[in-house]
Design an enzyme around this catalytic site. Structure first.
Site, PDB file in Angstrom:
ATOM      1  N   ASN A 110       0.834  -1.196   0.000  1.00 10.51           N
ATOM      2  CA  ASN A 110       0.000   0.000   0.000  1.00 10.51           C
ATOM      3  C   ASN A 110       0.878   1.258   0.000  1.00 10.51           C
ATOM      4  O   ASN A 110       1.594   1.522   0.973  1.00 10.51           O
ATOM      5  CB  ASN A 110      -0.899   0.034   1.237  1.00 10.51           C
ATOM      6  CG  ASN A 110      -1.680   1.329   1.331  1.00 10.51           C
ATOM      7  OD1 ASN A 110      -2.638   1.540   0.588  1.00 10.51           O
ATOM      8  ND2 ASN A 110      -1.270   2.221   2.221  1.00 10.51           N
ATOM      9  N   GLU A 111       0.865   1.996  -1.106  1.00  6.56           N
ATOM     10  CA  GLU A 111       1.410   3.348  -1.264  1.00  6.56           C
ATOM     11  C   GLU A 111       2.924   3.452  -1.189  1.00  6.56           C
ATOM     12  O   GLU A 111       3.462   4.574  -1.203  1.00  6.56           O
ATOM     13  CB  GLU A 111       0.759   4.322  -0.255  1.00  6.56           C
ATOM     14  CG  GLU A 111      -0.740   4.457  -0.466  1.00  6.56           C
ATOM     15  CD  GLU A 111      -1.392   5.572   0.327  1.00  6.56           C
ATOM     16  OE1 GLU A 111      -2.529   5.934   0.008  1.00  6.56           O
ATOM     17  OE2 GLU A 111      -0.744   6.085   1.269  1.00  6.56           O
ATOM     18  N   ASN A 112       3.647   2.339  -1.176  1.00  4.81           N
ATOM     19  CA  ASN A 112       5.098   2.450  -1.037  1.00  4.81           C
ATOM     20  C   ASN A 112       5.789   2.866  -2.330  1.00  4.81           C
ATOM     21  O   ASN A 112       6.811   3.564  -2.299  1.00  4.81           O
ATOM     22  CB  ASN A 112       5.677   1.129  -0.524  1.00  4.81           C
ATOM     23  CG  ASN A 112       5.214   0.828   0.885  1.00  4.81           C
ATOM     24  OD1 ASN A 112       4.728   1.705   1.582  1.00  4.81           O
ATOM     25  ND2 ASN A 112       5.335  -0.413   1.305  1.00  4.81           N
TER      26      ASN A 112
END
Length: 789
Positions: A407-409
């Site tokens: 998630n969102e890295n």
């Protein structure tokens, strides 16, 4: 035959010489709560008073006797949170450092005092950070250095309560000759038949013993010889009924039983349920960019999704019944996809069982969120081990349709100044583009894998490019008006949302004795988002006159604004199917009482947003949208059958006068969107007018001005009691009427949220859990739009 004995009794947890009774499965915090040794961290500002718990060492102990007539005894932990040393009568059995894995220790013939000593997760994370170096993250806590539920360390909706304990079941297993170590089920569909391939791995005590495995599913039986440590059983189920997501068909599930034998002796049995279905992810480029469309059994879906976080910051408290209740709430709201977010956990079998039964598709993140994750040891080996275990564990579930790397890295690396700060250090890319897709392809080739969310499919594009792949829309909440959702058409909106406080009764329970105000001490403590109250205020002021000093009005308006914001996005994006192929609202649930983006608050109460989702995610939706300077009605039909009829369009004044009215025919084929132009003479003129569209019991409204500019009449309506609820009859325009049933009684629940009534219209609101119905009390709990003050 293998015998399993749960170890749930006789546990204590000890710290600095003091021991108290422990519940297993459980955690230190819940044991301390039961013993009255800490205050409830969910109440007031008690969270800060229990921060010390996460900084201490804790030891769980019980007596264990492993004498049995079998050849081997194993001690099996399904989950240890997180860094532990396991000893039996002083003898070291092993060490653990991963909450997301299970552990097995040979204890044959041993007995004595079993001890599980947990090191502080902070101590471990800080030690790993000292070894591998600093890595950037969205939050200051060191969650990226330990394989533990990241949101234990706090989030912008969650408390910092760093847990320790035996958080999943523990048991003794006694067995002889051989046991089933792992079964990897590959379930496919070919030419109408269900295909099941069961790859079996066994552990032996006698290498020379001839073994066979026999499997049954759907009345079909097959067997195979175990060669060394494994074997493969293949079965074909003719005319297999397909498992469908809710709204597209039924959810037939089939029992699979696999038996390991030595001659006529049954050694071990493995049982699961499966469903036959196909799943693809269409990521082909087209004229609009790069798609991201789920295809189940050949049917292309607009995914009506919600993001799921752990339902309790102490996940051992989430029972099978609670999973079922929360997920049934999602299904009842029209949801057909649940994304298990990467800052949490791989959920228990109970979660996925409920999704199988309810027809909820599951998008499963691997547990990486909002941080640069080191790829050095000891983390790298743990990441691969946990991925291998959980991919195989969750494979039987037909609801699981997508693996997601993080998630969102990827977005963080590109946009949050990580690349400069890392200066070449590892940050997780090797996991998302290397380890995880390799493991998924090797073990579970029946499901698609995506590198991350958001992800545009290539470093040649921005990771959060709305025209390619998945998109997270957070600029709107953080900086803009929710009307700006309508400025773009992402291919798949995997995160977006708007905050609102929890229900009034939830606040009263969580903040006992506090005089409630948006900025009262408890309210601020239960608002974890950066400048959360500031964003709530700015979001209100774009549409309403801010209700200074009136908490009840502020509470109502923030609830309205949340529902309207999410509606603005979903209505716009659904109207653009098939270019946009899904929305996943942030978020379905909360893990404690907090002001957040959730539709269901931390006490399980539905916010108005929840009821609005029932409208927004219904198979049929009417929405009025501005297109190129004019209005049009989008007729969204996600049902299989054609939807045809006539829509009644009325241009009205806020005083209730119809200025113009026409009836226009429409026809929307199954799984499609039809567009109906609104005649120019029907478009509202100025803030005193609005447009109403009605068809088949559904309604769409268009107000061309913000509420603060609309000269609403003072609302007038009658309230009467009806069996099981109340009836409200409008004598004026009543916009966004809301019954806050929990103000009548903390257990009271209303069956609907916001509703707009034209003069002369009425609505019946069902109420359950209200012990002493009273019309005047009901009136006091009703809120709606009023003239600006």
């Amino acid at each position: 035959m293998l015998q399993a004995t749960p170890l749930t009794e006789g546990w204590t947890v000890r710290h600095e010489g003091a021991a108290l009774p422990a519940v297993v499965p459980g955690c230190v915090h819940t044991d301390l709560l039961t013993a009255g040794m800490i205050p409830d961290p969910f109440l007031g500002r008690n969270e800060a008073e229990v921060a010390w718990v996460g900084r201490r060492e804790w030891t769980y102990e019980t007596d264990l006797e492993c004498v049995d007539g079998h050849e081997q005894s194993d001690l099996v932990f399904e989950g240890l949170d997180t860094v532990a040393e396991v000893t039996l009568d002083g003898q070291l059995l092993g060490r653990t450092r991963n909450m997301h894995r299970s552990y097995r220790f040979d204890v044959t013939g041993l007995q004595g005092r079993l001890a599980v000593r947990f090191v502080s997760a902070y101590a471990e994370a800080e030690a790993v950070r000292g070894k591998v170096g600093e890595r950037p993250a969205a939050y200051a806590e060191p969650y990226q250095y330990i394989r533990k539920m990241a949101c234990s360390f706090g989030w912008d909706w969650g408390p910092t309560l760093v847990t320790a304990g035996i958080w999943r079941p523990v048991r003794l297993e006694h067995w002889s000759t051989a046991r089933i170590a792992r079964v990897r089920p590959l379930v496919t569909v070919a030419q109408g038949a269900g295909q099941v391939e069961l790859a079996v791995e066994v552990e032996r005590t006698r290498v020379e013993a001839p073994l066979t495995v026999e499997a049954t599913v759907g009345g079909v039986r097959a067997r195979a010889v175990v060669d060394g440590t494994g074997g493969v059983v293949r079965l074909t189920v003719p005319d297999a009924a397909l498992w469908w997501p809710r709204g597209y068909g039924e959810q037939p599930l089939h029992d699979v039983e696999l038996t390991l034998r030595h001659g006529d002796d049954v050694l071990d049995v493995w049982r699961r349920r499966i469903g036959f279905r196909t799943v693809e992810l269409d990521r082909r480029p087209d004229a609009h960019g790069t798609g991201f469309t789920l295809v189940v059994n050949g049917a292309r879906l607009f995914a009506r999704g919600v993001n799921w976080i752990p339902d309790d910051v102490f996940p051992s408290r989430v029972t099978r019944e609670r999973y079922r209740e929360r997920l049934a709430q999602a299904a009842d709201a029209g949801v057909d996809l649940v994304r298990v977010w990467g800052g949490g956990i791989y959920e228990s079998e109970d979660f996925y069982d409920a999704c199988d039964e309810l027809g909820l598709l599951v998008w499963q993140d691997f547990p990486f969120a909002c941080a640069a994750y080191p790829e050095e040891q000891p983390l790298r080996g743990e990441v691969e081990a946990e991925a291998r275990e959980n991919v195989v564990r969750l494979m039987p579930h037909p609801s699981l349709v997508l693996w997601n790397g993080n998630n969102e890295n990827l977005w963080g690396f590109r946009d949050w100044d990580w690349e400069r700060r890392l200066a070449g250090d590892s940050w997780g890319e090797g996991y998302y583009l290397g380890v995880l897709p390799r493991v998924a392809a090797e073990l579970d080739p029946t499901r698609p894998y995506t590198v991350g969310s958001p992800w545009s499919g290539s470093w040649e594009r921005h990771p959060n490019d709305p025209a390619h792949g998945t998109h997270h829309s957070w600029e709107v909440w953080n900086r803009e008006d929710y009307a700006d959702y309508r400025l773009s058409v992402p291919r798949f909106v995997a995160e977006f949302g708007w905050q609102a406080p929890p229900a009034y009764a939830t606040l009263r329970r969580a903040l006992p004795g506090e005089e409630l105000a948006p900025d009262s001490p408890g309210m601020l403590h239960h608002q974890k988002a950066d400048d959360g109250n500031g964003k709530l205020r700015r979001g209100l002021e774009r549409h309403f006159v801010f209700p200074e000093g009136d908490f009840d009005r502020w509470h109502y308006l923030t609830q309205v604004n949340q529902a309207r914001a999410v509606a603005a996005g979903i209505e716009h994006w659904r109207s653009h199917w098939p270019v946009c192929a899904g929305t996943v609202v942030w978020q379905l649930n909360d893990c404690w009482p907090v002001t957040s983006w959730a539709a269901i608050d931390g006490d399980g109460r539905a916010k108005p947003l929840y009821h609005e989702l029932r409208r927004l995610y219904a198979d049929r939706l009417l929405t009025l949208q501005a297109r190129e300077g004019s209005l049009e009605l989008a007729v969204v039909n996600q049902g299989a059958a054609k939807w045809a009829g006539a829509v009644r369009l009325r241009r009205m004044s806020v005083e209730g006068v119809v200025a113009r009215e026409v009836s226009v025919g429409f026809g929307a084929e199954g799984r499609s969107v039809a567009r109906v132009g609104v005649p120019r003479e029907l478009e509202p003129v100025g803030p005193k007018e609005f447009l109403v569209a009605d068809a088949d019991g559904l309604r769409a409204l268009h107000f061309p001005a913000p509420d603060r500019e609309i000269p609403y009449p003072r609302p007038q309506f009658d309230v009467s009691l009806t069996p099981g609820g109340i009836t409200v009859t409008a004598r004026t325009l009543v916009r966004d009427l809301l019954l806050q049933a929990d103000r009548l009684h903390p257990d009271a629940r209303a069956d609907r949220g916001l509703v707009t009534l034209l003069p002369g219209e009425e609505v019946t609101i069902g109420v359950r859990g209200w012990e002493t119905p009273d019309a005047e009390a009901a009136r006091s709990a009703l809120y709606c739009m009023e003239p600006s003050r």
